[in-house]
Enzyme design. Structure first.
Site, PDB file in Angstrom:
ATOM      1  N   GLU A  35       0.853  -1.195   0.000  1.00 60.86           N
ATOM      2  CA  GLU A  35       0.000   0.000   0.000  1.00 60.86           C
ATOM      3  C   GLU A  35       0.883   1.238   0.000  1.00 60.86           C
ATOM      4  O   GLU A  35       1.866   1.304   0.752  1.00 60.86           O
ATOM      5  CB  GLU A  35      -0.895  -0.054   1.245  1.00 60.86           C
ATOM      6  CG  GLU A  35      -2.285   0.456   1.043  1.00 60.86           C
ATOM      7  CD  GLU A  35      -3.104  -0.396   0.063  1.00 60.86           C
ATOM      8  OE1 GLU A  35      -3.142  -0.042  -1.130  1.00 60.86           O
ATOM      9  OE2 GLU A  35      -3.711  -1.388   0.496  1.00 60.86           O
ATOM     10  N   THR A  37       2.881   2.030  -2.148  1.00 58.49           N
ATOM     11  CA  THR A  37       4.170   1.725  -2.781  1.00 58.49           C
ATOM     12  C   THR A  37       4.123   2.020  -4.276  1.00 58.49           C
ATOM     13  O   THR A  37       5.157   2.177  -4.902  1.00 58.49           O
ATOM     14  CB  THR A  37       4.532   0.236  -2.582  1.00 58.49           C
ATOM     15  OG1 THR A  37       3.363  -0.546  -2.834  1.00 58.49           O
ATOM     16  CG2 THR A  37       5.031  -0.040  -1.185  1.00 58.49           C
ATOM     17  N   ASP A  38       2.915   2.102  -4.848  1.00 63.98           N
ATOM     18  CA  ASP A  38       2.847   2.206  -6.322  1.00 63.98           C
ATOM     19  C   ASP A  38       3.476   3.485  -6.859  1.00 63.98           C
ATOM     20  O   ASP A  38       4.228   3.450  -7.831  1.00 63.98           O
ATOM     21  CB  ASP A  38       1.415   1.979  -6.863  1.00 63.98           C
ATOM     22  CG  ASP A  38       0.374   2.993  -6.420  1.00 63.98           C
ATOM     23  OD1 ASP A  38       0.654   3.793  -5.499  1.00 63.98           O
ATOM     24  OD2 ASP A  38      -0.735   2.980  -7.006  1.00 63.98           O
ATOM     25  N   ALA A 124     -14.863   3.463  -0.500  1.00 61.66           N
ATOM     26  CA  ALA A 124     -14.645   2.197   0.212  1.00 61.66           C
ATOM     27  C   ALA A 124     -13.205   1.704   0.059  1.00 61.66           C
ATOM     28  O   ALA A 124     -12.829   0.684   0.620  1.00 61.66           O
ATOM     29  CB  ALA A 124     -15.613   1.129  -0.308  1.00 61.66           C
ATOM     30  N   SER A 128     -13.593   2.536  -6.989  1.00 61.51           N
ATOM     31  CA  SER A 128     -14.713   2.786  -7.887  1.00 61.51           C
ATOM     32  C   SER A 128     -14.307   3.839  -8.922  1.00 61.51           C
ATOM     33  O   SER A 128     -14.776   3.823 -10.062  1.00 61.51           O
ATOM     34  CB  SER A 128     -15.942   3.241  -7.113  1.00 61.51           C
ATOM     35  OG  SER A 128     -15.636   4.359  -6.331  1.00 61.51           O
ATOM     36  N   ASP A 173      -4.522   1.039  -9.173  1.00 59.76           N
ATOM     37  CA  ASP A 173      -5.973   0.836  -9.286  1.00 59.76           C
ATOM     38  C   ASP A 173      -6.387   0.641 -10.740  1.00 59.76           C
ATOM     39  O   ASP A 173      -7.152  -0.271 -11.069  1.00 59.76           O
ATOM     40  CB  ASP A 173      -6.729   2.033  -8.707  1.00 59.76           C
ATOM     41  CG  ASP A 173      -6.355   2.307  -7.266  1.00 59.76           C
ATOM     42  OD1 ASP A 173      -5.660   1.467  -6.666  1.00 59.76           O
ATOM     43  OD2 ASP A 173      -6.741   3.363  -6.746  1.00 59.76           O
ATOM     44  N   TYR A 223      -3.369  12.499   0.791  1.00 60.54           N
ATOM     45  CA  TYR A 223      -2.740  11.543  -0.131  1.00 60.54           C
ATOM     46  C   TYR A 223      -1.616  12.235  -0.907  1.00 60.54           C
ATOM     47  O   TYR A 223      -0.480  11.746  -0.968  1.00 60.54           O
ATOM     48  CB  TYR A 223      -3.798  10.989  -1.097  1.00 60.54           C
ATOM     49  CG  TYR A 223      -3.252   9.950  -2.059  1.00 60.54           C
ATOM     50  CD1 TYR A 223      -3.342   8.592  -1.773  1.00 60.54           C
ATOM     51  CD2 TYR A 223      -2.630  10.327  -3.253  1.00 60.54           C
ATOM     52  CE1 TYR A 223      -2.832   7.642  -2.650  1.00 60.54           C
ATOM     53  CE2 TYR A 223      -2.120   9.387  -4.124  1.00 60.54           C
ATOM     54  CZ  TYR A 223      -2.229   8.046  -3.825  1.00 60.54           C
ATOM     55  OH  TYR A 223      -1.711   7.115  -4.693  1.00 60.54           O
TER      56      TYR A 223
END
Ligand code: GLA
Length: 382
Positions: A35, A37-38, A124, A128, A173, A223
């Protein structure tokens, strides 16, 4: 994939636009480990799921384009040569952003109509937004025969998120949603943007999600702040991304960074290592090891990277009390959304019930439990 969703978008489309649409399903994703890390060029371990966005799309000759968000009962008409971001938080930015990024590549598209509906609650942590972006770019690629590769399409979706939605997300994602493989998770190297599929057959164990139903609002700037903290430290280290750093490299600049940013970078370096170890653990069928790595990931996200919240920490603490839950952690960007739990199959329902009751008692609100299946990526539905 819910056939009901597909029916709904198809019916609304034909009723509204009097023509047959192309139908697309674009899934959301889970992430086993890896998480934040991308965007550090590191490794992640996501999979597409059987929940996502259904879209109906077709060219239009009305002289303008129309997008309908069925869930929200909201319609926007727009002109392709007058696109600009809508107000922050608007759903249409996902559609406008994709169109604008296609145009930025000097690709010409015509007017179109799109109707979409989803079964992943927004916020969530199951992407999405990537599912929606991918459904739009995939649909436009098909109806206007643009010849874009899947790699082109996910880069367009990601740019839409950066420039229209305002979140400087990594590629996980969009990649997972587009490239998902049924029953597999993808061990993705975010530097090369290539992945290795791992068939996930945990035999007597399974993955379940518990949604705190806390929406990660206010998280966008948090973020982006995390991302720039990581980039600043990479710059100090003289490397391209934190993927290239070791813990001892980081120690050498300890005096030059704040203790809180030091911990964030340390988390990324450690999480990247955990993701590689997790792949080995799965190869060796060592689920106990995988579970321990998942718990460690949560501790890092909560204590070092500081992207958890009370509700997520509470659900992970509930999991820890139950020996049949091998691992649990918050999933996705953080500040709300779901936990992912690796649990013995015959305990899943019992644990979900106990955790839900405890959650209700503690926070006086409901959490939601999802039993997910790993599924194929964005595709046309016949
Ligand atoms: C969000 C972003 C992803 C990734 C995760 C955290 O989902 O869109 O790119 O950074 O957060 O791992």
């Amino acid at each position: 994939m819910s056939t009901l969703l597909i029916k709904d978008v198809k019916n609304t489309f034909t009723k509204t636009f009097k023509t047959d649409p192309l139908l697309i399903f674009s899934p959301g994703r889970i992430n086993i480990i890896g998480e934040h890390t991308d965007y550090n060029d590191g490794f992640v371990f996501p999979a597409a799921v059987d929940k996502g966005i259904a879209a109906a799309i077709q060219k239009s000759d009305s002289g303008y384009s129309t997008a309908i968000a069925l869930d929200l009962n909201s319609t926007v008409d727009f002109e392709l040569d007058k696109l600009k971001p809508s107000k922050e938080g608007s759903w249409e930015n996902y559609v406008f952003g994709v169109v604008a990024e296609i145009q930025n590549r000097n690709i010409v598209i015509g007017d179109f109509n799109i109707v979409f509906k989803g079964d992943i609650p927004s916020g969530a942590g199951m992407s999405s937004s990537a599912a929606l972006e991918n459904s739009v770019v995939y649909g436009l690629n098909e109806v206007f025969d643009l010849g874009l590769s899947k790699h082109d399409m996910i880069l367009i979706s990601q740019k839409a998120e950066h420039n229209y939605v305002g979140v400087k997300c990594g590629i996980m994602d969009q990649y997972a949603s587009m490239f998902g493989v049924k029953n597999n998770a993808l061990h993705l190297d975010c530097r090369t943007v290539e992945s290795k599929p791992y068939e996930i057959n945990f035999k007597d164990h399974q993955l379940i999600l518990i949604n705190t139903n806390v929406k990660h609002s206010l998280s966008d700037s948090a973020y982006n702040d995390r991302r720039s903290a990581c980039e600043n430290i990479s710059e100090l280290l003289g490397i391209k991304a934190l993927r290239d750093a070791t813990e001892s490299d980081l120690e050498k600049i300890i005096d030059k960074v704040t203790p809180s940013n030091y911990q964030k970078a340390l988390y990324v370096i450690q999480e990247n290592e955990r993701t590689l170890k997790a792949a080995k653990a799965i190869e060796n069928g060592d689920l106990e090891k995988l579970g321990r790595l998942i718990y460690q990931s949560h501790a890092g996200l909560s204590d070092q990277f500081k992207v958890s919240c009370d509700e997520l920490d509470f659900l992970v603490a509930q999991a820890k009390k139950n020996k049949l839950v091998l691992g649990a952690r918050m999933m996705g960007g953080g500040f709300g959304g779901c936990t992912i739990n690796l649990i013995a199959k015959n305990e899943a329902k019992n644990f979900a019930d106990i955790a839900s009751k405890a959650y209700k008692k503690k926070f006086n609100k409901e959490c939601s439990v999802y039993f997910i299946e790993l599924s194929d990526g964005t595709h046309i539905v016949n």
